[in-house]
Scaffold this active site. Structure first.
Site, PDB file in Angstrom:
ATOM      1  CE  LYS A 128      -4.074  -1.945   1.909  1.00 50.49           C
ATOM      2  NZ  LYS A 128      -4.488  -2.203   3.279  1.00 50.49           N
ATOM      3  CG  HIS A 131      -1.332   7.804   2.662  1.00 50.69           C
ATOM      4  ND1 HIS A 131      -1.649   8.460   3.824  1.00 50.69           N
ATOM      5  CD2 HIS A 131      -1.903   6.576   2.743  1.00 50.69           C
ATOM      6  CE1 HIS A 131      -2.390   7.678   4.565  1.00 50.69           C
ATOM      7  NE2 HIS A 131      -2.545   6.523   3.940  1.00 50.69           N
ATOM      8  CG  HIS A 134       1.740   5.480   6.180  1.00 46.31           C
ATOM      9  ND1 HIS A 134       1.273   5.181   4.930  1.00 46.31           N
ATOM     10  CD2 HIS A 134       1.213   4.574   7.009  1.00 46.31           C
ATOM     11  CE1 HIS A 134       0.485   4.131   5.007  1.00 46.31           C
ATOM     12  NE2 HIS A 134       0.426   3.742   6.256  1.00 46.31           N
TER      13      HIS A 134
HETATM   14  N1  ARG Z   1       0.345  -1.091  10.098  1.00 47.15           N
HETATM   15  C1  ARG Z   1      -0.533  -0.332  10.939  1.00 47.15           C
HETATM   16  C2  ARG Z   1      -1.259   0.724  10.117  1.00 47.15           C
HETATM   17  O1  ARG Z   1      -0.760   1.201   9.118  1.00 47.15           O
HETATM   18  C3  ARG Z   1       0.182   0.360  12.077  1.00 47.15           C
HETATM   19  C4  ARG Z   1       0.877  -0.564  13.037  1.00 47.15           C
HETATM   20  C5  ARG Z   1       1.151   0.091  14.354  1.00 47.15           C
HETATM   21  N2  ARG Z   1       1.869  -0.776  15.262  1.00 47.15           N
HETATM   22  C6  ARG Z   1       1.327  -1.794  15.935  1.00 47.15           C
HETATM   23  N3  ARG Z   1       2.104  -2.516  16.696  1.00 47.15           N
HETATM   24  N4  ARG Z   1       0.059  -2.092  15.840  1.00 47.15           N
HETATM   25  O2  ARG Z   1      -2.370   1.104  10.485  1.00 47.15           O
END
Ligand code: ARG
Length: 569
Positions: A128, A131, A134
């Site tokens: 993905k 953007h 992030h």
């Molecule tokens: N990949 C997730 C997202 O983009 C964020 C992860 C954050 N870290 C965690 N340990 N849950 O929404």
């Protein structure tokens, strides 16, 4: 020494029942400098001392004046309307200037000596696009990590990549149906997103596709080499692109263990939850009920037996505690995920892990661009890559107008353009929503990153032009002659305290906004007080020392919030 503690040390002698720290916490920096450098609002003491605030102020004032040593430290102490106002003496400011000017590491502390933090940030999802949403996690997380490191902590930054879950089943099916190796190699994440979106569109009319996707993911979990090879390839393509962005904003990670890393570590979590009798069955799924804590249940196992985000997060937390023995484990994500974190932190507590109290979620607000909310569905996804490219381009145009002969123009334009975006992101409290307006972000005269970087470059150029940067200090000591000199030193003195507060509040914006104060104060000084052209040698050297001290604070501060510090702009 911290100014508040300095004042508190004197007051302590008159307030024997209070600790130095308690007194320091009552002191305030008056907004109006006419009210002194520090003030004690005495109403805070009236309950304890059973006296009216003006009387307390008056008594403390005479008490302090009776102590001989206060004369060296304060120019004046006065009691006004229940406030006790302290004016720090020039002699003391000179000492401060000496300390700041000779210390390249000024602002650092050792609060975290022997302690470890794990900080989970950035954590984008494979296949993905990265953007602007992030960007926030990345720059806030990186800055919080830098601040902890500057405070003596051992820091483990983890990029908890979203690299596992049913969406990879979809991607694999989509690739096998509509993808081609060449197209993906060429288009990278964009090409992957394209087939992923196509999958969703097609699945609306053909629900069987979803079953296929589920089967593909189950096969992956069972070790199907063909599917795993494709998955590995998607991961590799994505990471390669993410790394380009990270290098632009100076983000780095000690660990890249994403969700897939915990695939073989969730069984243990599930058996542990079962042994501790925490699981209940709900419509075929297994959950931990959290009614008692006014939260919806935490889903652990779906009805098809597959694990989810939360299950892997619990496994990850246990892994981190066992491997890094953290004192604190910090997660930086949008406020939209607050419930998820509250839920799984609670589950860890219910499992009997006392360290559940050391888990902290650091939420932040949303981003819009020129007033428009970002949403994948409406197609308003603004890619970070484009933002940085545009910011760099626009900065280059400004440099071409203002300073066309600058060396390494491209490099500087990237440092300033990217820095402008990062600074803008960090300059408000993180929980506030960010609206990204180009004119605001890149304004060299506004409260922006370029303005701070430019002020730093101005300091560097003064120091470079001075023939005596190496031996600034005059034999007879520094002399302060103008108000603007004292004012900037007082501002510089606040830096260590700002670093500490930013760490305690997990709030990098405190540093960003403080740097704007430093620039405002420095630019006033620079306007009022000639430096290189100053005739009096001692005064000139003092002013050079102020420039040097300012450059140290700006450099250390900018580095903490992840901005580069070009010496020439
Ligand atoms: N990949 C997730 C997202 O983009 C964020 C992860 C954050 N870290 C965690 N340990 N849950 O929404």
């Amino acid at each position: 020494m911290n100014e508040k503690l300095l004042v508190a040390e004197f007051l302590m002698k008159l307030l024997p029942d209070m600790t130095k720290e308690d007194i320091a916490a009552m002191l305030e920096y008056p907004a109006d400098k006419k009210m002194g450098d520090l003030a004690l609002p005495c109403f805070k003491l009236s309950k304890i001392l059973r006296k009216a605030p003006p009387m307390i102020a008056q008594d403390l004032c005479s008490g302090l004046e009776g102590m001989g040593e206060t004369k060296d430290v304060f120019e004046k102490i006065e009691s006004v309307n229940g406030y006790l106002n302290f004016f720090i003496s020039k002699g003391n400011l000179v000492k401060d200037l000496e300390n700041i000017e000779k210390d390249e590491n000024y602002g650092a502390n050792e609060d975290g000596k022997g302690k470890t933090i794990v900080i989970d940030y950035s954590s984008p999802n494979i296949a993905k696009p990265f953007h602007i949403g992030h960007l926030r996690s990345t720059v806030i997380g990186q800055s919080i990590k830098n601040i902890h490191r500057f405070s003596g902590y051992e820091c483990i930054g983890v990029n908890h990549l979203g690299d596992w879950g049913t969406q990879f089943g979809k991607l694999i099916v989509a690739y096998k149906k509509w993808g081609s190796r060449e197209r993906i190699e060429e288009g990278g994440i964009d090409a992957l997103t394209e087939i992923y979106v196509k999958f969703h569109n097609e699945a609306e009319n053909d629900p069987a596709l979803n079953d296929e996707a589920r089967a593909a993911f189950t096969a992956m979990e069972a070790g199907d080499e063909e599917n795993l090879a494709l998955w590995r390839w998607f991961v590799e393509i994505s990471i390669k692109e993410f790394k380009k962005t990270y290098s632009l904003i100076g983000a780095d990670f000690e660990s890249w263990n994403g969700e897939s890393f915990y695939f073989d570590k969730t069984d243990r979590v599930i058996s542990e939850l079962r042994e501790k009798d925490l699981l209940s069955v709900d419509d075929g799924a297994e959950i931990v009920r959290l009614d008692e804590y006014d939260m919806p249940p935490c889903l652990i196992l779906k009805s098809d037996g597959s694990t989810i985000y939360a299950t892997r997060d619990i496994a990850a937390a246990i892994y981190r505690k066992e491997n890094y023995n953290f004192d604190k484990c910090i997660y930086v994500t949008s406020a939209g995920q607050s419930l998820h974190f509250a839920q799984f932190f609670k589950v860890i507590g219910m499992m009997g892990y006392e360290w559940a109290k050391d888990m902290v979620h650091v939420p932040f607000g949303t981003v819009s661009i020129e007033g428009a909310k970002l949403a994948t569905r409406t197609g308003n996804v603004v890619l970070l890559e484009d933002i940085f490219r545009i910011a760099t381009q626009k900065t280059l145009e400004i440099i071409n107008q203002k300073n066309p002969d600058l060396e390494n123009k491209e490099e500087v334009a990237s440092a300033v353009g990217v820095g402008a975006v990062v600074f803008h992101d960090l300059s408000n409290n993180r929980i506030k929503d960010v609206n990204f307006m180009w004119d605001e972000v890149l304004n060299f005269d506004g409260n922006t990153g370029p303005y701070v970087q430019y002020t730093y470059a101005r300091c560097c150029s003064v120091l470079e032009k001075s023939p005596m940067t190496l031996e600034i200090r005059p034999e007879s000591g520094y002399v302060l002659t103008e108000e603007a000199e004292s004012a900037i030193i007082k501002t510089l003195k606040l830096f260590p305290e700002k670093v500490r507060q930013a760490r305690l509040d997990l709030e990098p914006s405190l540093i960003a906004r403080y740097l704007l104060d430093v620039c405002a104060s420095f630019n006033r000084f620079y306007h009022d007080c000639p430096v290189l052209k100053c005739e009096d040698e001692n005064v000139r050297r003092t002013r050079l020392a102020i420039v040097k001290a300012t450059s140290t604070v700006l450099k250390n501060g900018l580095t903490l919030i992840g901005l580069k510090t070009p010496k020439n702009i």
